[in-house]
Write a protein that holds these residues in place. Structure first.
Motif, PDB file in Angstrom:
ATOM      1  N   LEU A 144     -21.251  38.938 -55.290  1.00 12.41           N
ATOM      2  CA  LEU A 144     -22.129  39.238 -54.170  1.00 12.41           C
ATOM      3  C   LEU A 144     -22.065  40.721 -53.819  1.00 12.41           C
ATOM      4  O   LEU A 144     -21.080  41.404 -54.119  1.00 12.41           O
ATOM      5  CB  LEU A 144     -21.729  38.412 -52.943  1.00 12.41           C
ATOM      6  N   SER A 163     -26.576  34.367 -53.316  1.00 10.98           N
ATOM      7  CA  SER A 163     -26.819  35.015 -54.614  1.00 10.98           C
ATOM      8  C   SER A 163     -28.288  34.935 -54.996  1.00 10.98           C
ATOM      9  O   SER A 163     -28.867  35.907 -55.500  1.00 10.98           O
ATOM     10  CB  SER A 163     -25.965  34.362 -55.703  1.00 10.98           C
ATOM     11  N   THR A 220     -22.403  30.657 -51.166  1.00  8.25           N
ATOM     12  CA  THR A 220     -22.393  31.752 -52.139  1.00  8.25           C
ATOM     13  C   THR A 220     -23.575  31.655 -53.097  1.00  8.25           C
ATOM     14  O   THR A 220     -24.200  32.669 -53.419  1.00  8.25           O
ATOM     15  CB  THR A 220     -21.079  31.780 -52.929  1.00  8.25           C
ATOM     16  N   THR A 239     -17.256  36.521 -56.678  1.00  2.58           N
ATOM     17  CA  THR A 239     -18.590  35.921 -56.654  1.00  2.58           C
ATOM     18  C   THR A 239     -19.709  36.799 -57.192  1.00  2.58           C
ATOM     19  O   THR A 239     -20.778  36.305 -57.531  1.00  2.58           O
ATOM     20  CB  THR A 239     -18.980  35.532 -55.207  1.00  2.58           C
TER      21      THR A 239
END
Length: 324
Positions: A273, A195, A191, A271
């Protein structure tokens, strides 16, 4: 979702040697209300977000408040101090605490997510043997990421002591240090890596656990687990069992292909995202959680932290969910 920032009291508990910084509902007899220490925004703690969103904790009659921490030692200290009852952590934090006399129990979900060792394009690093003499970002000096890096380099005969490790704080601030040029390289979960790419940071993968280029460490890596104190375990077996069953429901739901759209949506919320990236991360990582951890994997990960520590598999590791 109920989320709080970790208190200073909890963060200092371990260093101060205190038994607790204050009473909790669980300590007062309400074992159905617990605080759980967590890192927000990472794939490793994603099952917590799913359990909250889908009501798996509520279904078990458990009232959970997530306490966001900045580092592994900080959230472990909070648990030992009594501010939280269960916490997420990596072996590099949990194993030393157990070796130093803290009686802990670990339980699933155990995470074995993808890990990548990366370098910025500006650094010119294209291979592991070019890391000595460079600046390498880790959340905290001596943590699992630093240990992981040294283990991999040692296996390939590379002098890791010549690297300048920089403690950069949380995963978010580690990512910032890489993005703004404070560090040349790092080891990241999927993640954080995605990112950074989404924000325009140009990175080169120089080794990866799924690519087979991180040696035995990459093959055996356990990237996270949950832990509680043996005292809480013994006094509140019902609460531990409820947490475990809720998390088992969570990872089973995550793995189910029928839930792809909703699972992606929750991952985006957890997250930050983009939708396309989150869907790719879900596809890659949805089967990397397990409620079981083999003795071989536990012993290997203990040895990565310190080969002189007694692994104590049967006393510490829980497979499945405890019966209440």
């Amino acid at each position: 979702m109920k989320t709080k920032i970790l208190s200073l009291c909890g963060a200092l508990a371990l260093l101060a040697g205190a038994v607790a910084c204050g009473s909790s509902d669980a300590d007062s007899g309400n074992s159905n209300k617990i605080n759980v220490g967590s890192f927000p925004g990472t794939i490793y703690t994603y099952p917590l977000g799913v359990a909250e969103t889908k009501g798996f904790f509520t279904n078990e009659g458990l009232d959970v408040t997530l306490i966001d921490g900045k580092s592994g030692p900080e959230i472990l200290s909070a648990m030992i101090g009594g501010s939280t009852q269960i916490t997420f952590g990596q072996p590099g934090v949990i194993v030393p605490a157990g070796a130093q006399g803290q009686e802990l129990k670990v339980l699933g979900p155990y995470s074995r997510g993808r890990v990548v060792m990366v370098a910025t394009e500006e650094s010119g690093i294209t291979s592991l043997d070019q890391l000595p003499g460079k600046r390498f970002a880790v959340p905290q000096r001596g943590d699992s990421n630093e240990q992981r890096t040294l283990n991999v380099l040692d296996e390939f005969g590379i002098d890791g002591t010549a690297i300048t490790f920089i403690g950069t704080g949380s995963p978010a601030t580690t990512a910032a240090a890489i993005a703004n040029g404070q560090a040349d390289a790092s080891v990241l979960g999927l993640t954080t890596y995605e990112s950074l790419l989404a924000k325009g940071t140009k990175l080169r993968i120089i080794a990866g656990s799924t690519e087979g280029t991180m040696g035995e460490r990459g093959k055996n890596d356990v990237t996270g687990m949950f832990a509680t104190t043996k005292q809480f375990w013994d006094k509140n077996p019902d609460a531990v069992g409820k947490f475990c069953r809720a998390m088992r429901s969570s990872i089973e739901w995550i793995a189910d292909d029928a839930n792809s759209d909703e699972a992606t949506k929750i991952l985006i919320e957890w997250t930050g995202l983009s939708e396309d990236t989150a869907r790719g991360v879900w596809e890659s990582e949805r089967n990397t959680f397990s409620m079981d951890l083999s003795e071989q994997l536990w012993d290997a990960n203990v040895s990565y932290v310190d080969p002189n520590i007694d692994p104590k598999y049967n006393a510490i590791v829980t497979n499945g969910c405890p019966s209440s």
